[in-house]
Write an enzyme that holds these catalytic residues in place. Structure first.
Site, short mmCIF file in Angstrom:
data_model
loop_
_atom_site.label_atom_id
_atom_site.label_comp_id
_atom_site.label_asym_id
_atom_site.label_seq_id
_atom_site.Cartn_x
_atom_site.Cartn_y
_atom_site.Cartn_z
N HIS A 1 -3.85 8.89 -4.68
CA HIS A 1 -2.56 8.34 -4.26
C HIS A 1 -2.65 6.89 -3.82
CE1 HIS A 1 -1.24 12.47 -4.53
NE2 HIS A 1 -2.13 12.82 -3.64
N ARG B 1 6.50 -4.64 4.89
CA ARG B 1 5.42 -5.62 4.96
C ARG B 1 5.18 -6.18 3.57
NH1 ARG B 1 1.60 -2.64 2.38
NH2 ARG B 1 1.53 -0.41 2.79
N LYS C 1 9.54 8.69 7.52
CA LYS C 1 10.02 8.89 6.15
C LYS C 1 11.26 9.78 6.12
CE LYS C 1 5.81 8.04 3.49
NZ LYS C 1 5.01 7.43 4.53
#
Length: 656
Positions: A238, A295, A119
């Protein structure tokens, strides 16, 4: 040059494997499934043309073993591998191994996965591509002190995120400095277990953000498009719970700006295939790059419903080298779609996962308006080895209001017993006034938590109990008709037949005794002045109300389903209740799982609310806390050990 695919292997399980099989079959492509011990009779195994066993029930022994997956592809002559989502879908080493083995990866190039796999690295790439970023720290120094200092610099609240994670794992919201150290330790532990890397990012937590993501698609010839956006703001832990497309309240200018930014993000890493660029969307319509999932997404069906595009078909065509079937100006949005994720969990008990056999499963009829994506059927078992999602309920209609009505009705028609599910909770979410008005935020569940955990007003408890009791009597009479020696129909000479049934409603402290009388094709409950009759069409008539219902029964537990909601009750077992009271000082495992950490030892004094044991099940951590001030008498398990639902973990002695 395009290469015709004739056989593919699906390196996944459950509903996504079944989803890929469906499209492949329509395209005339043969499919190969892989499966673990736990999935021997799973639907994806039964639906595929071929299936190969690749190991034990733990995903680390099967679905995460790249060498076994590749060997299965070689053995069956598959030309390409579709990774689904989760497992190996964003694993660059796996994609590289496929390339070395001469197999086609139905996904992006290795370098694209690598670019988005970290990230922190991804944010640097996005900054160069001109994609807006959330303020935060993405550096290599991972010392506790530095991360805490960066959090202070950014300003609380902050969000801790696993740098190599996804799906909400290794993620914690930290409201104040005093909570940072504990949250960091927990997030690191979860990230290490889930992704093999505990590197963390620290970012500014936007107080009322929405989670809006753009579906992008790129081919091998330099073409790229975006297929509108999805709003995935409603999340628990989340993880997304309800998604919709298009995102409500976006202007055409904002939609285009986000779509263009998403395409720039994809092109910056030479992307190929289906990808999702996720943004935090603020109230002023500004948006910030969060991450790119390399994906297909769980929520892809809502995009398919409003665009008419089969995204899996596009994946297969692009992987074979074909040009994208449509250009940007050919993509037209039609109507509105929702997806609700059906989980095996108790939403009213901190979303505790539920395991067991699906003793009863009914869902709405599939139509152009309703879609049911699942990899499980009645009689299948929900285990602790994999994600607790049972199915995805997707609906479409001409606008948001119409689609929302369709969704609320479809949720009522989704009827599952044998495991606890979140269907009623989902109904409360989509029926909430704020959701109806599209007042969405990623903290929706936290903000409205109390209201969402309040049972909706349904049928009075007395009517539910009487209906269940009457069905029990009918079933007993049916059995008696089949076997006269088992007859227990309450018959009396010159008097109404009498029945005594003791039921305990779910969550109730005490059981209810129903003294019932039977006459004139009705069953009476004199105490409540109620009578129930069953119509020929299956409807129930009670207290002037006529309604249709279904009642599922398993081992003395009964579930009544109707459009008024779900009602659970069980035949009262006085002996079991006495045993439960005697064991009140013992902490037991709430589900099957693995002990991650034991924080106390024999003789320790603990305070109410103190974290004693951390368990992991269905890829999530659960903390078991002291219910009162006590002394630890005995600890029965160590970290790393497997435990069964109901196993005694710790014995506590109440402190005087």
């Amino acid at each position: 040059m395009a290469q015709q695919l004739s056989k593919i292997l699906i390196a996944n399980r459950g509903e996504i494997a079944c989803r890929v099989i469906r499209t492949a079959r329509e395209m005339g492509i043969k499919t190969v499934a892989v499966y673990s011990d736990a999935d021997t009779n799973a639907q994806h195994v039964l639906q595929a043309d071929e299936a190969v066993h690749i190991g034990g029930s733990q995903s680390s022994e099967s679905y995460l073993c790249a060498d076994k997956v590749i060997a299965a592809a070689k053995r069956t002559g598959a030309q390409a591998i579709h990774p689904g989502y989760g497992f190996l879908s964003e694993n660059e080493s796996f994609a590289e191994a496929l390339q070395d083995a001469g197999l086609i990866f139905i996904g992006p190039p290795v370098k694209a996965i690598a670019a988005m796999g970290s990230k922190s690295a991804a944010k640097n790439i996005m900054a160069e591509a001109g994609v807006p970023l959330v303020p935060g720290y993405h550096g290599e120094d991972q010392s506790d002190d530095l991360l805490a200092a960066e959090a202070e610099k950014i300003g609380y609240p902050v969000l801790l995120k696993a740098a190599y994670g996804g799906g909400g794992k290794g993620m914690r919201i930290v409201e104040k400095a005093s909570e940072f150290a504990e949250a960091l330790a927990s997030a690191r532990r979860e990230a290490k277990a889930g992704f093999g890397n505990d590197k963390m990012l620290v970012e500014k937590f936007i107080t009322r953000p929405r989670h809006v993501e753009i579906q992008v698609f790129c081919d091998q010839h330099g073409n790229a498009v975006y297929l509108a956006e999805r709003d995935c703001s409603v999340q628990r832990r989340h993880q997304k719970v309800v998604e919709e497309a298009p995102a409500p309240g976006l202007s055409e200018e904002t939609r285009k700006a986000m779509g263009d930014a998403a395409v720039r993000a994809a092109q910056a890493i030479d992307y190929v295939g289906a990808g999702t660029v996720e943004f935090l969307f603020d109230e002023d319509e500004s948006f910030y790059f969060m991450e790119m999932n390399t994906r297909l997404q769980v929520e892809h069906p809502v995009t398919e419903m409003i665009t008419g595009v089969d995204l899996v078909e596009w994946q297969l065509r692009v992987a074979a080298g074909e040009v994208l079937p449509m250009q940007q100006d050919e993509i037209v949005l039609d109507g509105h779609a929702f997806e609700a994720r059906i989980y095996a969990e108790n939403a009213d008990d901190n979303f505790m996962p539920s395991t067991g056999t699906l003793a009863y499963l009914r869902h709405p009829d599939v139509s152009p308006y309703v879609r049911w994506d699942s990899g499980i059927v009645e009689g299948d078992e929900v285990t602790t080895f994999y994600d607790p999602m049972i199915a995805k309920l997707i609906v479409w209609d001409i606008d948001r209001e119409s689609a929302l009505r369709r969704l609320t009705n479809a949720l009522r028609e989704t009827r599952i017993a044998g495991v606890t599910t979140n269907t009623d909770y989902l109904h409360r979410i989509v029926s909430h006034e704020a959701f109806q008005k599209a007042e969405l935020t990623t903290r929706f569940i936290e903000q409205y938590g109390d209201a969402l955990h309040q049972r909706e007003k349904g049928l009075p408890e007395a009517i539910n109990l009487l209906t269940i009791a009457a069905s029990i009597i009918r079933n007993r009479q049916h059995t008696a008709n089949q076997d006269p020696w088992s007859r227990a129909n309450g018959w009396r000479v010159n008097a109404p037949a009498k029945h005594r049934i003791c039921l305990q409603a779910a969550g109730a402290e005490n059981a209810t005794v129903l003294n019932l009388e039977e006459a004139d094709n009705a069953i009476y409950w004199p105490e409540h002045e109620l009578a129930v009759r069953f119509a020929k069409d299956g409807a129930v008539l009670v207290d002037g109300l006529r309604f249709h219902c279904e009642i599922a029964q398993e081992n003395g537990r009964y579930t009544l389903f109707s459009h008024y909601g779900r009602f659970d009750a069980s035949l009262y077992d006085a002996v079991a209740e006495l045993i439960h009271e005697e064991e009140a000082g013992n902490l037991t495992a709430p589900m099957n799982g693995t002990i991650v950490a034991v924080n106390v030892a024999t003789g320790d004094h603990v305070k109410e609310g103190q974290a004693l044991v951390v368990m992991e099940a269905m890829k999530m951590e659960y903390t078991i806390r002291a219910p009162f001030d006590a002394t630890v008498e005995q600890v029965f398990f160590n970290a790393g050990e497997l435990v069964s639902d109901g196993a005694e973990l710790i014995s506590l002695a109440v402190e005087e």
